[in-house]
Design a protein around this motif. Structure first.
Motif, PDB file in Angstrom:
ATOM      1  N   MET A  99      63.199 -17.897  15.026  1.00 42.72           N
ATOM      2  CA  MET A  99      64.648 -18.467  15.575  1.00 42.72           C
ATOM      3  C   MET A  99      64.466 -19.894  14.714  1.00 42.72           C
ATOM      4  SD  MET A  99      67.501 -18.640  16.762  1.00 42.72           S
ATOM      5  CE  MET A  99      67.434 -17.257  18.123  1.00 42.72           C
ATOM      6  N   PRO A 100      65.543 -20.337  13.807  1.00 45.15           N
ATOM      7  CA  PRO A 100      65.518 -21.469  13.398  1.00 45.15           C
ATOM      8  C   PRO A 100      66.287 -22.521  14.280  1.00 45.15           C
ATOM      9  CG  PRO A 100      66.867 -20.023  12.016  1.00 45.15           C
ATOM     10  CD  PRO A 100      66.363 -19.214  13.496  1.00 45.15           C
ATOM     11  N   ASN A 101      65.484 -23.649  14.365  1.00 47.63           N
ATOM     12  CA  ASN A 101      65.793 -24.750  15.050  1.00 47.63           C
ATOM     13  C   ASN A 101      66.520 -25.719  14.153  1.00 47.63           C
ATOM     14  OD1 ASN A 101      65.877 -27.163  16.625  1.00 47.63           O
ATOM     15  ND2 ASN A 101      63.869 -27.136  17.461  1.00 47.63           N
ATOM     16  N   LEU A 102      67.997 -25.815  14.299  1.00 48.39           N
ATOM     17  CA  LEU A 102      68.751 -26.479  13.017  1.00 48.39           C
ATOM     18  C   LEU A 102      68.759 -28.075  13.336  1.00 48.39           C
ATOM     19  CD1 LEU A 102      71.619 -26.908  14.535  1.00 48.39           C
ATOM     20  CD2 LEU A 102      72.170 -24.659  13.612  1.00 48.39           C
ATOM     21  N   GLU A 148      55.101 -27.058  20.054  1.00 48.86           N
ATOM     22  CA  GLU A 148      56.070 -26.633  21.067  1.00 48.86           C
ATOM     23  C   GLU A 148      57.091 -25.709  20.651  1.00 48.86           C
ATOM     24  OE1 GLU A 148      55.178 -29.712  24.537  1.00 48.86           O
ATOM     25  OE2 GLU A 148      56.780 -30.153  23.324  1.00 48.86           O
ATOM     26  N   MET A 149      57.439 -26.021  19.495  1.00 48.12           N
ATOM     27  CA  MET A 149      58.840 -25.205  18.826  1.00 48.12           C
ATOM     28  C   MET A 149      58.549 -23.816  18.246  1.00 48.12           C
ATOM     29  SD  MET A 149      60.777 -28.012  16.483  1.00 48.12           S
ATOM     30  CE  MET A 149      61.312 -29.401  17.108  1.00 48.12           C
ATOM     31  N   LEU A 150      57.068 -23.866  17.840  1.00 51.65           N
ATOM     32  CA  LEU A 150      56.544 -22.686  17.266  1.00 51.65           C
ATOM     33  C   LEU A 150      56.116 -21.668  18.494  1.00 51.65           C
ATOM     34  CD1 LEU A 150      54.407 -24.045  14.597  1.00 51.65           C
ATOM     35  CD2 LEU A 150      55.862 -22.088  14.193  1.00 51.65           C
ATOM     36  N   GLU A 151      55.598 -22.262  19.722  1.00 50.32           N
ATOM     37  CA  GLU A 151      55.109 -21.724  20.986  1.00 50.32           C
ATOM     38  C   GLU A 151      56.533 -21.096  21.595  1.00 50.32           C
ATOM     39  OE1 GLU A 151      51.105 -23.745  22.185  1.00 50.32           O
ATOM     40  OE2 GLU A 151      52.822 -24.312  23.211  1.00 50.32           O
ATOM     41  N   ALA A 152      57.834 -21.639  21.271  1.00 51.39           N
ATOM     42  CA  ALA A 152      58.855 -21.201  21.748  1.00 51.39           C
ATOM     43  C   ALA A 152      59.599 -20.274  20.983  1.00 51.39           C
ATOM     44  CB  ALA A 152      59.786 -22.487  22.192  1.00 51.39           C
ATOM     45  N   GLY A 153      59.155 -19.782  19.918  1.00 51.70           N
ATOM     46  CA  GLY A 153      59.706 -18.798  19.118  1.00 51.70           C
ATOM     47  C   GLY A 153      60.579 -19.587  17.753  1.00 51.70           C
ATOM     48  N   PHE A 154      60.603 -20.890  17.875  1.00 54.48           N
ATOM     49  CA  PHE A 154      61.195 -21.493  16.515  1.00 54.48           C
ATOM     50  C   PHE A 154      60.198 -21.271  15.572  1.00 54.48           C
ATOM     51  CE2 PHE A 154      63.559 -23.964  19.922  1.00 54.48           C
ATOM     52  CZ  PHE A 154      64.943 -23.646  19.542  1.00 54.48           C
ATOM     53  N   THR A 155      60.678 -21.061  14.306  1.00 54.34           N
ATOM     54  CA  THR A 155      59.868 -20.954  13.097  1.00 54.34           C
ATOM     55  C   THR A 155      60.067 -21.858  11.947  1.00 54.34           C
ATOM     56  OG1 THR A 155      60.827 -18.703  12.490  1.00 54.34           O
ATOM     57  CG2 THR A 155      58.807 -18.658  13.658  1.00 54.34           C
ATOM     58  N   GLY A 177      80.504 -19.361  12.848  1.00 53.78           N
ATOM     59  CA  GLY A 177      79.108 -19.436  13.057  1.00 53.78           C
ATOM     60  C   GLY A 177      78.301 -20.591  13.648  1.00 53.78           C
ATOM     61  N   PHE A 178      77.203 -20.119  14.198  1.00 56.17           N
ATOM     62  CA  PHE A 178      76.596 -21.184  14.997  1.00 56.17           C
ATOM     63  C   PHE A 178      75.176 -21.129  14.831  1.00 56.17           C
ATOM     64  CE2 PHE A 178      76.379 -17.541  17.890  1.00 56.17           C
ATOM     65  CZ  PHE A 178      75.364 -17.780  18.557  1.00 56.17           C
ATOM     66  N   GLY A 179      74.313 -22.090  15.199  1.00 53.59           N
ATOM     67  CA  GLY A 179      73.124 -21.956  15.391  1.00 53.59           C
ATOM     68  C   GLY A 179      72.457 -23.094  16.542  1.00 53.59           C
ATOM     69  N   ILE A 180      71.270 -23.042  17.098  1.00 52.64           N
ATOM     70  CA  ILE A 180      70.890 -23.949  18.145  1.00 52.64           C
ATOM     71  C   ILE A 180      69.866 -24.977  17.507  1.00 52.64           C
ATOM     72  CG2 ILE A 180      71.499 -22.177  19.967  1.00 52.64           C
ATOM     73  CD1 ILE A 180      68.377 -21.530  19.991  1.00 52.64           C
ATOM     74  N   GLY A 181      69.793 -26.129  18.342  1.00 56.06           N
ATOM     75  CA  GLY A 181      68.792 -26.941  18.196  1.00 56.06           C
ATOM     76  C   GLY A 181      68.346 -27.814  19.202  1.00 56.06           C
ATOM     77  N   SER A 182      67.173 -28.112  19.106  1.00 55.76           N
ATOM     78  CA  SER A 182      66.585 -28.795  20.199  1.00 55.76           C
ATOM     79  C   SER A 182      66.794 -30.420  20.281  1.00 55.76           C
ATOM     80  CB  SER A 182      64.889 -28.593  20.472  1.00 55.76           C
ATOM     81  OG  SER A 182      64.414 -29.124  19.037  1.00 55.76           O
ATOM     82  N   ASP A 183      67.461 -31.044  19.433  1.00 60.39           N
ATOM     83  CA  ASP A 183      67.855 -32.322  19.226  1.00 60.39           C
ATOM     84  C   ASP A 183      66.717 -33.420  19.614  1.00 60.39           C
ATOM     85  OD1 ASP A 183      69.422 -34.628  19.069  1.00 60.39           O
ATOM     86  OD2 ASP A 183      71.105 -33.777  20.104  1.00 60.39           O
ATOM     87  N   SER A 184      67.213 -33.869  20.979  1.00 54.94           N
ATOM     88  CA  SER A 184      66.356 -34.935  21.388  1.00 54.94           C
ATOM     89  C   SER A 184      64.906 -34.397  22.135  1.00 54.94           C
ATOM     90  CB  SER A 184      67.057 -35.795  22.832  1.00 54.94           C
ATOM     91  OG  SER A 184      67.030 -34.858  23.665  1.00 54.94           O
ATOM     92  N   ASN A 185      64.905 -33.169  21.944  1.00 54.12           N
ATOM     93  CA  ASN A 185      63.478 -32.461  22.491  1.00 54.12           C
ATOM     94  C   ASN A 185      63.090 -33.090  23.828  1.00 54.12           C
ATOM     95  OD1 ASN A 185      62.844 -31.025  19.943  1.00 54.12           O
ATOM     96  ND2 ASN A 185      62.616 -33.245  19.129  1.00 54.12           N
ATOM     97  N   ILE A 186      64.025 -33.202  24.682  1.00 54.37           N
ATOM     98  CA  ILE A 186      63.695 -33.216  26.155  1.00 54.37           C
ATOM     99  C   ILE A 186      63.044 -32.373  26.713  1.00 54.37           C
ATOM    100  CG2 ILE A 186      65.982 -32.271  26.882  1.00 54.37           C
ATOM    101  CD1 ILE A 186      64.504 -35.452  28.338  1.00 54.37           C
ATOM    102  N   ARG A 187      63.289 -31.214  26.312  1.00 52.12           N
ATOM    103  CA  ARG A 187      62.571 -29.836  26.721  1.00 52.12           C
ATOM    104  C   ARG A 187      62.635 -28.927  25.357  1.00 52.12           C
ATOM    105  NH1 ARG A 187      60.126 -26.657  30.485  1.00 52.12           N
ATOM    106  NH2 ARG A 187      60.861 -24.449  30.609  1.00 52.12           N
ATOM    107  N   ILE A 188      61.733 -28.240  24.919  1.00 56.41           N
ATOM    108  CA  ILE A 188      61.778 -27.400  24.023  1.00 56.41           C
ATOM    109  C   ILE A 188      61.547 -25.944  24.298  1.00 56.41           C
ATOM    110  CG2 ILE A 188      60.458 -26.757  21.607  1.00 56.41           C
ATOM    111  CD1 ILE A 188      59.830 -29.704  21.458  1.00 56.41           C
ATOM    112  N   ASP A 189      62.679 -25.271  24.520  1.00 55.50           N
ATOM    113  CA  ASP A 189      62.653 -23.813  24.908  1.00 55.50           C
ATOM    114  C   ASP A 189      63.795 -23.074  24.174  1.00 55.50           C
ATOM    115  OD1 ASP A 189      62.852 -21.610  26.495  1.00 55.50           O
ATOM    116  OD2 ASP A 189      61.981 -22.377  28.001  1.00 55.50           O
TER     117      ASP A 189
END
Length: 454
Positions: A54-57, A109-116, A316-328
């Motif tokens: 999954m991309p983290n945009l 943590e992004m990689l462990e969550a499935g973001f590549t 079209g949409f994508g998701i991001g972790s932005d402030s990284n309050i929690r990465i999941d």
């Protein structure tokens, strides 16, 4: 020297849908061939269920270092604007070494969550006094080093930030580490391009911070520097921003942008929380991607994007972790859907117009939109990097499920704990749910946070 690896999946989610018994032949981390209905051969590395990474945009990596530290209210009303003051205080203490340590933890943590792949919306350019480093992109170099250490693919989005508010309001002293002018920003872009030179599959884009932080003339000048890279911008995140834009221009932020800039498929409008129907329909016509960050938008009290209507209309949409309050990654997808359920008092709001799997709609949309927004190679295609996630066959919530039902269970029940392995460019960097360098990265982060607290 070429190195060949073969992965075999009992089921694999490809762009066209689920396929069974899929052999992926990789060479130097790139996909050479994808063969469904193929029996495993001796030497194949066998796995149960595979998904595209999954991309983290949208990420501000440094904010991972202050996660959980702004959950205390003073005597007045707390909001995004008071949170921003806490963020400014944290920024004052950061140096390149701290940026490296914090970003490495976030990317791990992004990689462990499935973001590549991560889209790093990077605005912390200058030293604590607000002066340029001798190497203009020194902080971007730290981000590139963090990407190299963890293995994540990086789309770097250096931010142009010139003013504090609409109408040319001068930047405040608290924003001294962010501010550039078009000439210095051009130098920053060139230096950032050099910083990315040693990374596989890296991309460089541009990021006018927001309409409140750039003048119309500067927006035009800066976007002309983008060449073929993506363009990202914060927009309509807060109701106050909408009100201020109306007072300044007579138009709402997204409408002003669509009317005054050449917004197209290479643009990502981050948040766009407070849009009306005319605006999201205009986004659809432009081909731009909506960059949605449900956990941060909830944490900051931004509001809820009108996803049920807009995505049904084809946005079209994508998701991001932005402030990284929690990465999941699964929680971002889940909260995107749950926000709509709470708003509309219904269930399974985000699916294909005719109905179907919510998990499949969210996952497929996030991969497609995130890849477009970050100028990433096509996911799971010959010639592209092998960026994949595998799920545990024995995860309790996945037992007895297959295909879309399994994806629904992954997103809404099993969550991140069901991730077995993650490959980035063919390298298995997450095993049994843990990054292969977790210990060293966590130790560096811990030492850094203790140093910053002194």
């Amino acid at each position: 020297m070429n190195t060949e690896t073969v992965l075999h999946f009992e089921r694999l989610l490809l762009p066209g849908g689920w396929q069974r018994d899929v052999r992926l032949v990789l060479e130097d981390g790139l996909i050479v061939s994808i063969t469904p209905d193929a029996a495993p051969r001796p030497g194949d590395k066998r796995h149960a269920t595979g998904l595209p990474g999954m991309p983290n945009l949208h990420s501000h990596a440094f904010q991972r270092g202050m996660a959980g530290a702004a959950e205390y209210r003073g005597g007045g009303k707390d909001s995004f604007w008071t949170w921003r003051e806490a963020m400014y205080c944290f920024v004052d203490r950061l140096d390149p070494e701290a940026m490296l340590a914090i970003a490495a933890l976030a990317y791990m943590e992004m990689l462990e969550a499935g973001f590549t792949r991560v889209g790093e919306f990077h605005y912390l350019h200058h030293d604590p006094a607000g002066h340029s480093y001798e190497e203009p992109a020194r902080m971007a170099v730290a981000l590139a080093e963090a990407a190299a250490e963890t293995g994540i693919a990086l789309t770097l989005l250096p931010v142009f930030y010139a003013q504090a508010g609409f109408g040319g309001l001068p930047a405040s002293p608290r924003q001294r580490r962010f501010v550039t002018d078009p000439e210095s920003y051009a130098r920053l872009l060139d230096a950032s391009r050099h910083a990315l030179a040693g990374l596989h599959d890296a991309r460089l884009g541009i990021a006018p911070h927001s309409l409140r932080a750039v003048t119309p003339a500067a927006l035009a000048e800066v976007t002309a520097l983008g060449h073929d890279g993506p363009v990202h911008i914060h927009i309509a995140e807060q109701q106050r921003e909408v009100d201020d834009c109306l007072a300044w221009s007579g138009a709402r932020p997204v409408q002003w942008l669509l009317d005054n800039a050449e917004v197209g498929p290479d643009w990502c409008l981050v948040h766009a929380t407070h849009v009306n129907e005319a605006e999201w329909r205009g986004m659809i016509l432009s081909g731009a991607i909506a960059g949605l960050c449900p956990m941060t938008e909830a944490n900051l009290g931004d509001g809820i994007f009108p996803a049920a209507a807009a995505l049904a209309g084809g946005l079209g949409f994508g998701i991001g972790s932005d402030s990284n309050i929690r990465i999941d990654m699964t929680e971002e997808l889940r909260l995107l859907e749950y926000g709509q359920r709470l708003s509309h008092h219904g269930r399974n709001c985000l699916t294909e117009p005719g109905g179907g799997s919510t998990g499949r709609f969210l996952y497929h949309g996030g991969v497609a939109g995130g890849s477009q927004a970050l100028a990433a190679p096509a996911p799971l295609a010959p010639g592209s990097p092998a960026d994949l996630v595998s799920l545990r066959a024995d995860a309790p919530s996945l037992i007895g499920r297959s295909d879309d039902a399994l994806l629904d269970a992954f997103v809404f029940s099993a969550g991140q704990g069901a991730i077995e392995s993650v490959w980035r460019r063919g390298c298995r960097i997450v095993r049994d749910g843990r990054h292969v360098r977790r210990g060293a990265i966590v130790d560096h982060f811990a030492l850094t946070l203790k140093r910053l607290a002194q």
